[in-house]
Design a protein around this motif. Structure first.
Motif, PDB file in Angstrom:
ATOM      1  N   MET A 188       1.380   1.734  12.911  1.00 42.52           N
ATOM      2  CA  MET A 188       0.405   0.678  12.611  1.00 42.52           C
ATOM      3  C   MET A 188       0.251   0.518  11.095  1.00 42.52           C
ATOM      4  N   THR A 240       1.325  -2.829   8.877  1.00 42.54           N
ATOM      5  CA  THR A 240       0.298  -3.580   8.156  1.00 42.54           C
ATOM      6  C   THR A 240       0.457  -3.393   6.646  1.00 42.54           C
ATOM      7  N   HIS A 252     -12.443   1.528  12.859  1.00 35.85           N
ATOM      8  CA  HIS A 252     -12.336   2.972  13.128  1.00 35.85           C
ATOM      9  C   HIS A 252     -13.484   3.736  12.471  1.00 35.85           C
ATOM     10  N   GLY A 265      -5.497   0.688   0.205  1.00 39.45           N
ATOM     11  CA  GLY A 265      -5.528  -0.758   0.409  1.00 39.45           C
ATOM     12  C   GLY A 265      -4.393  -1.395  -0.378  1.00 39.45           C
ATOM     13  N   LYS A 277       0.885  -1.165   0.000  1.00 35.48           N
ATOM     14  CA  LYS A 277       0.000   0.000   0.000  1.00 35.48           C
ATOM     15  C   LYS A 277       0.924   1.216   0.000  1.00 35.48           C
ATOM     16  N   HIS A 306      -8.079   7.942   8.412  1.00 32.67           N
ATOM     17  CA  HIS A 306      -7.945   6.482   8.364  1.00 32.67           C
ATOM     18  C   HIS A 306      -8.844   5.888   7.271  1.00 32.67           C
ATOM     19  N   HIS A 334      -7.058  -3.827   3.698  1.00 28.47           N
ATOM     20  CA  HIS A 334      -6.631  -2.731   4.578  1.00 28.47           C
ATOM     21  C   HIS A 334      -6.187  -3.291   5.926  1.00 28.47           C
ATOM     22  N   ASP A 335      -5.602  -2.420   6.761  1.00 28.20           N
ATOM     23  CA  ASP A 335      -5.234  -2.828   8.119  1.00 28.20           C
ATOM     24  C   ASP A 335      -6.492  -3.233   8.887  1.00 28.20           C
ATOM     25  N   PHE A 336      -6.321  -4.060   9.917  1.00 33.56           N
ATOM     26  CA  PHE A 336      -7.478  -4.643  10.612  1.00 33.56           C
ATOM     27  C   PHE A 336      -8.303  -3.620  11.392  1.00 33.56           C
ATOM     28  N   LEU A 337      -7.736  -2.439  11.658  1.00 31.38           N
ATOM     29  CA  LEU A 337      -8.500  -1.422  12.388  1.00 31.38           C
ATOM     30  C   LEU A 337      -9.296  -0.496  11.459  1.00 31.38           C
ATOM     31  N   TRP A 338      -9.073  -0.634  10.152  1.00 35.66           N
ATOM     32  CA  TRP A 338      -9.674   0.275   9.178  1.00 35.66           C
ATOM     33  C   TRP A 338     -11.199   0.274   9.253  1.00 35.66           C
ATOM     34  N   TRP A 381     -10.034   9.988  12.339  1.00 34.64           N
ATOM     35  CA  TRP A 381     -11.177   9.222  11.815  1.00 34.64           C
ATOM     36  C   TRP A 381     -11.316   9.367  10.308  1.00 34.64           C
TER      37      TRP A 381
END
Lengths: 269, 269
Positions: free
Chosen positions: A157, A161, B110, A115, A59, A110, B103-107, A107
Motif C-alpha cells: 500500500m 501510494t 489508521h 509524506g 516519499k 503508520h 500521505h496515503d489515504f489510510l494514514w 498503528w
C-alpha cells in the motif's frame, strides 16, 4: 560496473549465516580513500534530498534492522548526516508503550511514515514485531504468519501510494558483536550505549539469525527490497548504504519543479 | 425471531436502488413505542460499553456512510448518545488537509482506530476515498481498484488484531433527501447544517448509488460486514442500528474482569 543494488540485494533463498559479515566488495583497499568517497556520496544524498523536498512527488522510507551494536545509529550519522535536519526525520522504535500495545502493531508505525517530499529513517521498525517477539515466544508461528501478511499488504500500500522503500539489514558476525559489547563495557564513555539486557539478547544469536533469514524471505519485494549489508567494517557499511542510496535516488530522476515565468514580472514593493 | 444481523446484512449482488429506503421491518407500527424501545436498547449499549472498557479485550469500530442528510449525525446521537462521553469517540472525516493529502489515504484513518476497550465511530471514513473521489473522476477505475485492495487488507488486519468492525450504509431515497434539503433551506435554524455544495453533489445521485453498491460488493466480509439501513424513517433507522449493535455486543459475551480476592485484605489508612 555492476549495480550495487544487485550486489547487495537479498536473495530469498539466502541463509544469512552463509554470508561473510566481513566482506568489503566496494572498498578501494584504502580506508582514507573509502571515507572520502562516503563524504562525497553523503554530500550528493544531501543535495538530492533538497530536490526531493522541492519536487514533493516521492516519499522516501529507509528501514534499518540489525542486531545490537550492528551500527544502525552510526549509519544514520555517516550516510544521512549531511542532510539539512529540516529535511530528514529519524524515528527510533523502542519497546511499545501501553497505549501502543492497545492498538495493532502497525498503528504507531503508520503514523510515522513519510509524506510527499519527506525522507524518513526507521531505526528498528515493525519488523521487531516478528523478531524479538518471536524469539521470546511472545507470539507463535501462526500469529507471526499473520503479521507477515499484514506487513506485506502495508508495504505494498505504501509503495502504491508513492513511497520508495529501502530496507537494510546490517549483518555483523557474532565475534564482531562480542568485540563491540566488550568495548562498551570497558569504556565508561560508552556506558550510556550499553544495556545489560544486550547480553541476554546475545544468547539468542542463532534464533535471531534464523529469523532474519525468514524476515527477508517473507518480505523481500521489488517495491520493498531488502539489502544485506556486511557490517563488520563500519566504513564499508556506510560506503555500501550510501552507494545504494545514490543509485536509488538516481533512478528517481529527481528534478526541481519548473520555474514560473510569470514570477519575473512581479514587483516587490 | 430472525437475526437482525441477517435481516440487514448487505448482499454482495444487491443493487442498492432495488431496496426500499422506506422499509420498516422492525417497527411495532407505533412510533412512540419504537422510540421507547430505542431508548432501552441505547441504555443497554451504554452499559455494555462500560464492560467493554473494563475488559479491555475488544476494539469496536463503527463506520457510518450515506448521502448528505441520510442521518449519520442523528444516528450517533440516537444510538450512542447514552454512552458516557469518556467511553465513546466520534471522528468526522472532512476533506483532507494538505498534510493528510501528502500521505496515503489510510494514514489519517489508521491514527483514529480504537484501542483495546475503546468504541470509536467514524462519521464518513476511508470509503470517501473510493466514493466522492471516483464520482468526480479525481481517481480512475484502476486507482479505485487498488484502493479497494488496500481497504480489504487494512480491515482484515484490524480484525485480526482484535477490532470488531460494523459498517452501516444509511440508505435514503432521492425524494427523502429532497425533502430534508428543502427543510434545511427553509429553516434558518438549520442553515448551519446546509452547504450549497450539497445541491451540487445531489446531481450525482445515480453515480453515488452505483458506487455504494460497488463499495458493498468490494468490501463486505464476515469480519467487516456492511448493513444496509433503510433510513427514510429516522426512528426506524435508529431502531435498526441499535438492534444490530445489541445483537453484535451480545455475541461478544462481554463480562467484567474477575475480581481480586486479595483486595479484600487491603486496608486504606
Amino acid at each position: 560496473m555492476a549495480s550495487v543494488l544487485q550486489l547487495f540485494r537479498a536473495s530469498k533463498k539466502q541463509k544469512i549465516v552463509d554470508m561473510a559479515a566481513a566482506e568489503k566488495p566496494l572498498s578501494s583497499g584504502d580506508k582514507t580513500q573509502d571515507k572520502l568517497q562516503i563524504d562525497e556520496l553523503a554530500e550528493w544524498i544531501a543535495e538530492s534530498q533538497d530536490i526531493l523536498y522541492a519536487q514533493r512527488r516521492h516519499k522516501l522510507l529507509i528501514i534499518l534492522q540489525g542486531m545490537d551494536t550492528s551500527g544502525k545509529d552510526g549509519a544514520v550519522r555517516g550516510v544521512f548526516g549531511k542532510i539539512d535536519p529540516l529535511g530528514v526525520r529519524s524515528v527510533a522504535f523502542k519497546a511499545p508503550t501501553p497505549v501502543e500495545k492497545d492498538h495493532d502493531f502497525l498503528w504507531r508505525v503508520h503514523q510515522q511514515v513519510p509524506g510527499n517530499g519527506e525522507l524518513t529513517i526507521f531505526n528498528r521498525s515493525h519488523y521487531e514485531d516478528v523478531l524479538i517477539t518471536r524469539v521470546h515466544d511472545w507470539i507463535d508461528d501462526k500469529e507471526c504468519a499473520r503479521r507477515y501478511e499484514h506487513i506485506r499488504s502495508f508495504e505494498k500500500m505504501l509503495s502504491e501510494t508513492g513511497t520508495v522503500i529501502l530496507k537494510f539489514f546490517l549483518h555483523i558476525s557474532s565475534d564482531e558483536q562480542k568485540k563491540r559489547l566488550e568495548e562498551r563495557i570497558a569504556d565508561p564513555d560508552k556506558h550510556w550505549k550499553f544495556d545489560p539486557n544486550d547480553l541476554e539478547e546475545r544468547k539468542y544469536w542463532n534464533d535471531y539469525q534464523r529469523l532474519y533469514a525468514k524476515m527477508i524471505a517473507e518480505t523481500d519485494a521489488d517495491h520493498a527490497p531488502w539489502y544485506v549489508i556486511p557490517a563488520d567494517s563500519k566504513t564499508h557499511r556506510n560506503l555500501a548504504i550510501a552507494s545504494i542510496m545514490v543509485e536509488t535516488l538516481q533512478k528517481l530522476k529527481l528534478a526541481y519543479p519548473a520555474g514560473n515565468s510569470e514570477y519575473a514580472k512581479l514587483k516587490v514593493v
